[in-house]
Write an enzyme that holds these catalytic residues in place. Structure first.
Site, short mmCIF file in Angstrom:
data_model
loop_
_atom_site.label_atom_id
_atom_site.label_comp_id
_atom_site.label_asym_id
_atom_site.label_seq_id
_atom_site.Cartn_x
_atom_site.Cartn_y
_atom_site.Cartn_z
CE LYS A 52 -4.15 -3.09 1.61
NZ LYS A 52 -4.07 -3.43 3.14
CD GLN A 96 -3.28 -5.11 6.16
OE1 GLN A 96 -3.75 -4.08 5.51
NE2 GLN A 96 -4.19 -5.96 5.79
CG ASP A 119 -9.78 -1.15 4.34
OD1 ASP A 119 -9.30 -1.06 3.38
OD2 ASP A 119 -9.46 -1.24 5.54
#
Ligand code: NAP
Length: 279
Positions: A52, A96, A119
């Protein structure tokens, strides 16, 4: 022979569009910024976080990394999220997953401000266009669009009902006017249900679970699964060799849905930065 829908091609298009948006924002004096929180030292999570960061760098997006020890308390994690929620220079926040067992994932992802939730975990798909959509399912929608396939009026079947993939996938197909069935581990006579689908999405997490007898002639088959075979190679949820001759379109693993998730994360970060800077 089915037509392959390659995620790499679609991801390249999405990333090129995102890069053009970043350039336009930089010209306006706005530097899009993604904050990534990693709790603990799970090796797979470390790899994802690094990917990322690399993608952000490629696009000119600023990335911040918060690496917290595995024993971080829920309060400490929520305090960091709260700080980032109130930092106007940060446009996207990603925590995460998975988190260490003592931390509550639902509480954590819900703490992220809706407009910074790149997300898309807090997204209510039905609520309107302002939401940041969950990355993997919205990546699948992008692949369908790229291949010229509209779910409108089609029988769509999703195998899997997780909060991250199956449920939002079903909602996005419904929002696109598909007639949607969601299957799961308690579904009776699964092959009879999946065989009816014009568009079949597999998000099960079991290698080669979808066999030829589960697929109708000419179906579009999208394989979200990422599993490690005994030989260490990546394998999808679909038995590709057996299913491909029956399908009209199919996604491979690797090189199918996989590359879309990070591309959609970049797209979401750009959208979030744009919305928060009102340019
Ligand atoms: P998950 O949370 O484990 O959910 C799996 C779903 O499959 C559950 O809803 C489960 O039903 C259902 N299922 C399990 N066995 C079944 C059976 N025998 N018949 C019918 N349904 C069954 O997994 P996930 O997070 O959704 O991920 C699914 C797959 O997508 C995994 O391979 C994962 O690695 C992959 N994935 C890929 C990406 C990407 O970037 N490409 C991103 C995320 C996930 P119940 O609800 O009844 O238990």
């Amino acid at each position: 022979m089915a037509t392959l829908i390659r995620g790499k091609d679609v991801a390249e298009k999405v990333l090129a569009e995102a890069k053009a948006e970043v350039d336009a924002m930089l010209a306006e004096g706005v530097l899009p910024c993604l904050a990534v929180i990693l709790v603990g030292d799970d090796p797979a999570s470390r790899v994802y976080v690094n990917k990322k960061k690399e993608k952000c760098a490629e696009l000119g997006i600023r990335s911040l990394e918060y690496k917290l020890p595995a024993e971080t308390s829920q309060e400490e994690l929520l305090a960091l999220i709260d700080t980032l929620n109130h930092d106007a220079s940060v446009h996207g926040i990603l925590c995460q997953l998975p988190l260490p067992g003592h931390l509550d994932e639902q509480v954590t992802v819900r703490a992220v401000a809706r407009e910074k939730d790149v997300d898309g975990f807090t997204c209510l798909i039905s609520s309107g266009a302002d939401d940041l959509m969950p990355c993997t399912p919205s990546g699948v929608m992008e692949m369908l669009k790229f291949a010229g396939i509209s779910p409108r009026g089609k029988k769509c079947c999703v195998i899997g009902r997780s909060n991250i993939v199956g449920k939002p996938m079903a909602m996005l197909l419904l929002a696109a006017d598909g007639t949607v069935t969601v299957c799961h581990s308690k579904t009776e006579n699964l092959p009879a249900v999946t065989r009816e689908a014009d568009i079949l999405i597999a998000a099960v997490g079991k290698p080669r679970f979808v066999t030829a007898d589960m697929v109708g002639e000419g179906a579009v088959v999208i394989d979200v699964g990422v599993n490690r075979g005994a030989d260490g190679k990546l394998v999808g949820d679909v038995d590709f060799a057996a299913v491909e001759p029956k399908a009209s379109f199919i996604t491979p693993v690797p090189g199918g849905v996989g590359p879309m998730t990070i591309a959609m994360l970049m797209k979401n970060t750009v959208c979030a930065a744009k919305a928060q800077s009102r340019i």
